[in-house]
Design a protein around this motif. Structure first.
Motif, short mmCIF file in Angstrom:
data_model
loop_
_atom_site.label_atom_id
_atom_site.label_comp_id
_atom_site.label_asym_id
_atom_site.label_seq_id
_atom_site.Cartn_x
_atom_site.Cartn_y
_atom_site.Cartn_z
N CYS A 156 10.00 108.78 -5.76
CA CYS A 156 8.97 109.75 -5.43
C CYS A 156 7.75 108.94 -4.98
O CYS A 156 7.29 108.05 -5.71
CB CYS A 156 8.62 110.61 -6.64
N LEU A 157 7.25 109.20 -3.79
CA LEU A 157 6.15 108.42 -3.21
C LEU A 157 4.89 109.29 -3.11
O LEU A 157 4.96 110.44 -2.69
CB LEU A 157 6.53 107.92 -1.82
N GLN A 158 3.76 108.69 -3.50
CA GLN A 158 2.49 109.39 -3.37
C GLN A 158 1.55 108.56 -2.49
O GLN A 158 1.31 107.39 -2.78
CB GLN A 158 1.83 109.65 -4.72
N PHE A 159 1.01 109.19 -1.45
CA PHE A 159 0.11 108.53 -0.52
C PHE A 159 -1.33 108.85 -0.91
O PHE A 159 -1.73 110.02 -0.91
CB PHE A 159 0.41 108.98 0.91
N ASN A 160 -2.08 107.83 -1.27
CA ASN A 160 -3.45 107.99 -1.73
C ASN A 160 -4.41 107.42 -0.69
O ASN A 160 -4.28 106.24 -0.32
CB ASN A 160 -3.64 107.28 -3.07
N PHE A 161 -5.37 108.23 -0.25
CA PHE A 161 -6.25 107.81 0.83
C PHE A 161 -7.64 107.38 0.37
O PHE A 161 -8.55 107.23 1.17
CB PHE A 161 -6.36 108.93 1.86
N GLU A 162 -7.78 107.17 -0.92
CA GLU A 162 -9.04 106.64 -1.43
C GLU A 162 -9.09 105.14 -1.17
O GLU A 162 -8.10 104.42 -1.39
CB GLU A 162 -9.15 106.92 -2.93
N LYS A 163 -10.22 104.62 -0.71
CA LYS A 163 -10.35 103.20 -0.37
C LYS A 163 -10.76 102.39 -1.60
O LYS A 163 -11.88 102.51 -2.08
CB LYS A 163 -11.38 103.03 0.76
N ILE A 164 -9.84 101.59 -2.10
CA ILE A 164 -10.09 100.76 -3.28
C ILE A 164 -9.41 99.42 -3.09
O ILE A 164 -8.64 99.21 -2.14
CB ILE A 164 -9.58 101.44 -4.57
N ASP A 165 -9.70 98.45 -3.98
CA ASP A 165 -9.04 97.16 -3.87
C ASP A 165 -7.65 97.21 -4.49
O ASP A 165 -7.27 98.19 -5.13
CB ASP A 165 -9.90 96.04 -4.48
N TRP A 166 -6.90 96.11 -4.33
CA TRP A 166 -5.49 96.09 -4.75
C TRP A 166 -5.34 96.29 -6.25
O TRP A 166 -4.47 97.04 -6.70
CB TRP A 166 -4.86 94.76 -4.31
N GLU A 167 -6.16 95.61 -7.03
CA GLU A 167 -6.02 95.69 -8.49
C GLU A 167 -6.31 97.10 -9.00
O GLU A 167 -5.58 97.61 -9.86
CB GLU A 167 -6.94 94.67 -9.17
N VAL A 168 -7.35 97.71 -8.48
CA VAL A 168 -7.65 99.08 -8.89
C VAL A 168 -6.53 100.02 -8.46
O VAL A 168 -6.12 100.91 -9.22
CB VAL A 168 -8.99 99.55 -8.31
N ALA A 169 -6.00 99.80 -7.26
CA ALA A 169 -4.91 100.64 -6.76
C ALA A 169 -3.69 100.54 -7.68
O ALA A 169 -3.09 101.55 -8.06
CB ALA A 169 -4.53 100.22 -5.34
N ARG A 170 -3.35 99.32 -8.08
CA ARG A 170 -2.18 99.18 -8.96
C ARG A 170 -2.42 99.84 -10.31
O ARG A 170 -1.54 100.49 -10.87
CB ARG A 170 -1.82 97.71 -9.15
N ASN A 171 -3.62 99.67 -10.85
CA ASN A 171 -3.93 100.30 -12.13
C ASN A 171 -3.84 101.82 -12.05
O ASN A 171 -3.41 102.48 -13.00
CB ASN A 171 -5.32 99.88 -12.61
N ARG A 172 -4.24 102.38 -10.91
CA ARG A 172 -4.14 103.82 -10.73
C ARG A 172 -2.66 104.25 -10.77
O ARG A 172 -2.31 105.25 -11.41
CB ARG A 172 -4.76 104.23 -9.39
N CYS A 173 -1.83 103.51 -10.07
CA CYS A 173 -0.39 103.84 -10.05
C CYS A 173 0.20 103.72 -11.45
O CYS A 173 0.96 104.59 -11.90
CB CYS A 173 0.36 102.93 -9.08
N LEU A 174 -0.13 102.64 -12.15
CA LEU A 174 0.40 102.42 -13.49
C LEU A 174 -0.05 103.51 -14.45
O LEU A 174 0.73 103.99 -15.29
CB LEU A 174 -0.04 101.05 -14.02
N SER A 175 -1.30 103.94 -14.34
CA SER A 175 -1.81 104.96 -15.25
C SER A 175 -1.12 106.30 -15.03
O SER A 175 -1.06 107.13 -15.94
CB SER A 175 -3.32 105.12 -15.06
N ASP A 176 -0.56 106.52 -13.83
CA ASP A 176 0.16 107.76 -13.55
C ASP A 176 1.65 107.65 -13.89
O ASP A 176 2.41 108.61 -13.69
CB ASP A 176 0.02 108.14 -12.07
N GLY A 177 2.07 106.47 -14.37
CA GLY A 177 3.47 106.29 -14.76
C GLY A 177 4.34 105.64 -13.70
O GLY A 177 5.57 105.64 -13.83
N GLY A 178 3.73 105.08 -12.65
CA GLY A 178 4.50 104.43 -11.61
C GLY A 178 4.01 103.03 -11.34
O GLY A 178 3.57 102.32 -12.25
N ASP A 179 4.06 102.60 -10.09
CA ASP A 179 3.56 101.29 -9.69
C ASP A 179 3.35 101.31 -8.18
O ASP A 179 3.76 102.26 -7.50
CB ASP A 179 4.55 100.18 -10.07
N LEU A 180 2.69 100.28 -7.66
CA LEU A 180 2.56 100.18 -6.21
C LEU A 180 3.94 100.10 -5.57
O LEU A 180 4.87 99.51 -6.13
CB LEU A 180 1.73 98.94 -5.85
N ILE A 181 4.06 100.66 -4.39
CA ILE A 181 5.36 100.74 -3.73
C ILE A 181 5.93 99.35 -3.43
O ILE A 181 5.20 98.43 -3.04
CB ILE A 181 5.26 101.57 -2.43
#
Length: 422
Positions: free
Chosen positions: A60-85
């Motif tokens: 299941c893929l989610q496309f997020n259009f908020e502009k953030i750095d890589w580390e914050v992006a990965r933390n967002r994915c992890l907090s939702d129960g997934g990871d960066l693609i």
């Protein structure tokens, strides 16, 4: 006239046919509902916010259009129960290119889950795979980098560049000037059910489809007595799909158009970009047949933040439909609710307004959702020439009623068709 025994026999036969068809009707109605009214694709975890989702194979893929750095992006994915693609095949790469080529939110790139932070020049997926069997690096990037340079020590995270034919680039993981959109991946679950916008959609659809069967069978019974015309062939079910359901935006009033239009629950949200004061904004919404948006729960607030984070037309704020113009510090929605059960005011704003500079706040009677304050609400003057912002209108969504009425219309068309072929 038919005898009582014959009528009773016909009704028993009709009942048997309806019972036999009920499971098929239910399956069809579920398919229709999932084709157009879903907010979450089947298989995507319930914990994932139902916006910008797609499924590919077991992902299941989610496309997020908020502009953030890589580390914050990965933390967002992890907090939702997934990871960066992790793009492990050329097929997935092609799938992403096909989807993202038509989007207009991100023109630069998307963070992906590859890094060489552990060992320089040894790129691996964030899940710890030491061997990347597939990659799409640009020449001179990632594993295709040439002679080692001191600068490359900082370029430890992977970016898929939209503007360079979706090639991958190595970029610093944390840099305030290098922020991009990102894609999260989640494992699909077979137990995840399709969740329509409206809890009673399936029930109404089943009722309407059963009614179609009843009308057709009874029409056949009236014409030919016991023999009945029976249901349309299985292959004709697809014809109904063309008329009963439409894309979510089509559930909204047609005068709204389709651009910048969203559906949340049972309301349609139309985003207007430009420079307007609150009074003019509300007048324009009312002229459309709606009113300024009333954000009555945290779910809608989060939905708006996700939707509006990636847009670039408005970088300050959006007018919303809250005001205390009738009674100072007694904020309420424009619909007239005596009390706001949910709010998202910033510190010192709204009911706790302390005024601005030499003002006592008595003239700041209208609410603005401020982008750079975490989408929190602030109170502004309703009509002042240098307080001009974009705004969001709210309209009723009549999809369920339309679906039911369209089912009746389809039934009548099928009956007319059946009559014409006798």
């Amino acid at each position: 006239m038919y005898s009582y025994a014959r009528v009773q026999y016909s009704l028993i036969q009709l009942d048997a046919r309806l019972r036999k068809s009920l499971s098929e009707i239910y399956d069809v109605s579920r398919a229709f509902a999932s084709a157009a009214l879903i907010q979450r694709p089947a298989g995507c975890p319930d914990s994932v916010f139902p916006l910008n989702l797609a499924t590919f194979d077991q992902l299941c893929l989610q496309f997020n259009f908020e502009k953030i750095d890589w580390e914050v992006a990965r933390n967002r994915c992890l907090s939702d129960g997934g990871d960066l693609i992790q793009i492990r095949t050329g097929i997935l790469q092609s799938f992403l290119q096909q989807i993202l080529t038509s989007q207009h939110m991100e023109k630069t790139g998307f963070w992906i889950g590859a890094s060489d932070r552990d060992v320089e020049s040894q790129w691996e997926w964030v899940t710890g795979d030491k061997n990347m069997t597939y990659s799409n690096w640009q020449d001179g990037q990632g594993t295709k980098a040439g002679k080692h340079s001191p600068d490359s020590d900082l370029d430890d995270c992977a970016l898929m560049r939209v503007d360079y034919d979706f090639k991958w680039y190595d970029v610093p993981c944390r840099n305030k000037y290098l922020t991009y959109s990102y894609i999260c991946e989640f494992a699909t679950s077979k137990s995840s059910a399709v969740k329509p916008n409206h809890g009673c959609t399936d029930l109404l659809t089943i009722v309407a489809m059963v009614l179609i069967h009843v009308l057709i069978f009874m029409r056949g019974y009236r014409k030919e007595g016991v023999r009945g015309s029976g249901p349309p062939p299985r292959e004709n079910w697809s014809l109904l799909n063309l008329h009963i359901y439409s894309a979510p935006a089509d559930e909204c009033p047609h005068n709204l158009g389709k651009s910048d239009l969203y559906v949340y629950g049972n309301v349609c949200l139309k985003v207007h970009y430009g420079n307007y004061d609150w009074v003019d904004a509300r007048h324009r919404c009312q002229k459309e047949g709606g009113d300024l948006i009333q954000i009555r729960d945290s779910g809608m607030q989060q939905f708006l933040q996700r939707v509006l984070s990636g847009q670039r037309s408005e970088d300050t704020g959006f007018w919303i439909g809250a005001s205390d113009s009738e009674s100072e510090s007694h904020w309420k929605w424009v619909a007239g609710d005596p009390k706001m059960t949910y709010s998202h005011w910033g510190p010192g704003q709204g009911p706790s307004q302390s005024g601005f500079l030499f003002s006592d706040g008595g003239h700041e009677d209208c609410a603005l959702m401020k982008i750079h304050d975490g989408f929190r609400w602030q109170d502004y003057e309703c009509s002042l020439f240098f307080y001009h912002y974009s705004f969001i209108c709210q309209h009723g969504n009549m999809s369920i009623l339309c679906i039911f009425l369209q089912c009746i219309l389809i039934a009548s068309k099928l009956i007319i068709h059946a009559d014409s072929t006798r």
